[in-house]
Design a protein around this motif. Structure first.
Motif, short mmCIF file in Angstrom:
data_model
loop_
_atom_site.label_atom_id
_atom_site.label_comp_id
_atom_site.label_asym_id
_atom_site.label_seq_id
_atom_site.Cartn_x
_atom_site.Cartn_y
_atom_site.Cartn_z
N ASN A 1 3.68 10.27 0.64
CA ASN A 1 3.27 10.06 2.10
C ASN A 1 4.39 10.00 3.04
N GLY B 1 -4.49 -1.83 -0.75
CA GLY B 1 -4.73 -0.07 -1.14
C GLY B 1 -6.01 0.41 -1.30
N ALA C 1 -1.64 11.56 1.96
CA ALA C 1 -1.15 10.12 1.41
C ALA C 1 -1.69 10.09 -0.17
N ASN C 2 -2.51 10.81 -0.43
CA ASN C 2 -3.10 10.64 -1.65
C ASN C 2 -4.05 11.68 -2.06
N ARG D 1 -6.39 12.22 -4.23
CA ARG D 1 -7.75 11.48 -4.46
C ARG D 1 -8.43 11.48 -3.04
N THR E 1 6.50 1.33 -14.23
CA THR E 1 5.52 2.61 -13.84
C THR E 1 5.68 3.62 -14.55
N ARG F 1 -3.26 8.50 -10.42
CA ARG F 1 -3.97 8.07 -8.92
C ARG F 1 -3.71 8.43 -7.62
N MET G 1 0.23 -3.83 1.62
CA MET G 1 -0.97 -2.82 1.68
C MET G 1 -2.27 -3.41 0.84
N TRP H 1 0.48 7.25 -14.65
CA TRP H 1 -0.11 6.39 -13.70
C TRP H 1 -0.14 7.03 -12.14
N CYS I 1 1.01 6.88 10.77
CA CYS I 1 0.61 8.00 10.00
C CYS I 1 -0.21 8.93 10.85
N ARG J 1 5.56 -1.97 -7.06
CA ARG J 1 5.28 -0.57 -7.59
C ARG J 1 3.97 -0.30 -7.18
N ALA J 2 3.20 -1.21 -6.43
CA ALA J 2 1.86 -0.77 -5.94
C ALA J 2 1.99 -0.07 -4.67
C1 LIG Z 1 -2.67 2.37 -4.26
C2 LIG Z 1 -3.59 3.26 -4.81
C3 LIG Z 1 -3.13 4.49 -5.52
C4 LIG Z 1 -4.12 2.38 -6.01
O1 LIG Z 1 -5.15 3.10 -6.93
P1 LIG Z 1 -6.15 2.34 -7.60
O2 LIG Z 1 -6.93 3.47 -8.37
O3 LIG Z 1 -6.98 1.48 -6.66
O4 LIG Z 1 -5.58 1.51 -8.77
P2 LIG Z 1 -6.05 0.86 -9.89
O5 LIG Z 1 -7.09 -0.15 -9.24
O6 LIG Z 1 -6.98 2.01 -10.68
O7 LIG Z 1 -5.12 0.26 -10.50
C5 LIG Z 1 -4.51 -0.99 -10.23
C6 LIG Z 1 -3.79 -1.53 -11.19
O8 LIG Z 1 -2.73 -0.83 -11.59
C7 LIG Z 1 -1.42 -1.48 -11.32
N1 LIG Z 1 -0.41 -0.74 -10.67
C8 LIG Z 1 -0.11 -0.77 -9.41
N2 LIG Z 1 0.79 0.09 -9.13
C9 LIG Z 1 1.28 0.65 -10.32
C10 LIG Z 1 2.07 1.58 -10.79
N3 LIG Z 1 3.07 2.13 -9.66
N4 LIG Z 1 2.35 1.80 -11.88
C11 LIG Z 1 1.65 1.35 -12.73
N5 LIG Z 1 0.58 0.39 -12.72
C12 LIG Z 1 0.39 0.04 -11.19
C13 LIG Z 1 -1.91 -2.78 -10.52
O9 LIG Z 1 -1.10 -3.90 -11.02
C14 LIG Z 1 -3.43 -2.80 -11.31
O10 LIG Z 1 -3.32 -3.39 -12.45
P3 LIG Z 1 -4.45 -4.60 -12.92
O11 LIG Z 1 -5.60 -3.91 -12.98
O12 LIG Z 1 -3.83 -4.99 -14.20
O13 LIG Z 1 -4.30 -5.50 -11.87
C15 LIG Z 1 -5.01 3.58 -4.06
O14 LIG Z 1 -5.68 2.44 -3.84
C16 LIG Z 1 -4.55 4.21 -2.82
O15 LIG Z 1 -3.95 5.26 -2.80
N6 LIG Z 1 -4.97 3.62 -1.59
C17 LIG Z 1 -4.61 4.08 -0.44
C18 LIG Z 1 -3.04 4.01 -0.04
C19 LIG Z 1 -2.66 4.73 0.96
O16 LIG Z 1 -2.87 5.79 1.07
N7 LIG Z 1 -1.82 4.25 1.97
C20 LIG Z 1 -1.28 4.62 3.12
C21 LIG Z 1 -2.24 5.22 4.01
S1 LIG Z 1 -1.53 5.91 5.46
#
Ligand SMILES: CC(C)(COP(=O)(O)OP(=O)(O)OC[C@H]1O[C@@H](n2cnc3c(N)ncnc32)[C@H](O)[C@@H]1OP(=O)(O)O)[C@@H](O)C(=O)NCCC(=O)NCCS
Length: 319
Positions: free
Chosen positions: A275, A210, A247-248, A250, A28, A36, A208, A32, A110, A149-150
């Motif tokens: 979070n 996401g 949480a985020n 964005r 990561t 995000r 999750m 990134w 949460c 990492r996600a």
């Molecule tokens: C998880 C989250 C940050 C992902 O953001 P996103 O903008 O949807 O991510 P993207 O779709 O732009 O990116 C996904 C890509 O990044 C990659 N990726 C994921 N985690 C990564 C990390 N930590 N570092 C680098 N790359 C990462 C994935 O493998 C994926 O790659 P691919 O496109 O090659 O498959 C977002 O969906 C989120 O915050 N969701 C809510 C989660 C939350 O708040 N949960 C708790 C609720 S209480």
């Protein structure tokens, strides 16, 4: 008559893990994670137990309320779980504080702190002369898969507490639950009975979807805030502050834009805490209280969402 918040407290574990630190074992980057999520670092329980941070925050809140543990009539502990399944974390807090009152954990992920306030509100409607400690604690570092990492980069550990007494701070409250194991789930031990054979081995770590949670969260904040301001007989413009679940960044920015609430009204800690689940809202509340931002008449909306899926929002007018 419901309750007023007469004291707040919080505790973060000592160890800080920056995004850069995570790159040592996860594929990561700081860029990134920040772009995000807005998260730059999180606190992780390494030297501390979950009970340690729960106690620190509770003592802080009692001190702020100028009460002794023996003054408490009830302890509610919103948490995904403490150091043991039983005794509950609330019971261990009760023991270590030297309080002598009923104590229980509450799992609404949460949204736990807002759920805890709602349960407390019901107690006040039955017996107005109570002192209730709501101590929200989660150590997400023990529940995420540090190879994923996600999800791993999103969470941190912390504890936030509030002491409640009879009063009129709570103007409206609204909770929801929509059962959903797909969006966010932490599987549990399935038992070791000799008749249980050929079981799938599930890792007890958070999984999750996401983007599903993201969409759910933005829409929940918008819906719930509209409901509670209406119930409180005010408008979104009348709010001085919004404390959203951290949480985020964005998610918060999208909701703010849709609701046309200026971002300056949203109080944030997400950059250095990540979070922290149930603890996230009371951590912010305590910081604001200690900074002297909460004066009589200050109108605050709390809005939370999380595993379950659950949501909770309320309007408080500080007295
Ligand atoms: C998880 C989250 C940050 C992902 O953001 P996103 O903008 O949807 O991510 P993207 O779709 O732009 O990116 C996904 C890509 O990044 C990659 N990726 C994921 N985690 C990564 C990390 N930590 N570092 C680098 N790359 C990462 C994935 O493998 C994926 O790659 P691919 O496109 O090659 O498959 C977002 O969906 C989120 O915050 N969701 C809510 C989660 C939350 O708040 N949960 C708790 C609720 S209480």
């Amino acid at each position: 008559m419901s309750f007023s918040i007469i004291g707040t407290g919080s505790a973060l574990p000592k160890t800080i893990q920056t995004n850069e630190d995570l790159t040592e074992f996860l594929e990561t980057s700081n860029e990134w994670i920040v772009s995000r999520t807005g998260i730059e670092a999180r606190h992780i329980c390494v030297e501390e137990s979950i009970l340690d941070i729960a106690l620190d925050a509770s003592l802080n809140a009692l001190d702020n309320a100028q009460l002794k543990p023996q003054d408490l009539d009830l302890i509610i502990c919103p948490t995904l779980g403490g150091d043991t399944v039983t005794p509950s974390l609330a019971c261990l807090v009760e023991k270590e504080l030297g309080a002598a009152c009923p104590s229980f954990d509450l799992n609404a992920a949460c949204s736990g702190f807002v759920y805890g306030l709602d349960v407390a509100d019901a107690y006040f409607s039955r017996n107005k002369q109570m002192k209730i400690l709501v101590i929200a604690v989660d150590a997400m570092s023990k529940l995420v898969n540090w190879k994923d990492r996600a999800t791993a980069v999103l969470f941190g550990d912390g504890a936030g507490a509030a002491v409640l007494s009879s009063g009129d701070d709570l103007k409206a409250i609204h909770l929801t639950a929509v059962g959903n194991q797909h969006a966010l789930c932490i599987p549990w031990q399935k038992g070791n009975h000799p008749l249980l054979r050929n079981q799938e081995t599930l890792l007890p770590y958070l999984k999750m979807d996401g983007s599903e949670v993201y969409r759910f969260a933005v829409s929940a904040i918008c819906k719930d805030l509209k409901i509670v301001v209406k119930e409180a007989g005010i408008t979104l413009d009348d709010l001085d502050y919004v404390i959203p679940h951290q949480a985020n960044l964005r998610i918060i920015e999208s909701a703010a834009k849709r609701l046309k609430i200026p971002m300056e009204k949203f109080v944030l800690q997400v950059s250095f805490c990540g979070n922290t689940s149930a603890a996230s809202i009371p951590l912010v509340l305590d910081e604001m209280n200690r900074q002297g931002k909460l004066i009589p008449g200050t109108r605050i909306a709390l809005t939370a969402f999380g595993g379950g899926l659950t949501t909770g929002a309320c309007i408080l007018e500080w007295s």
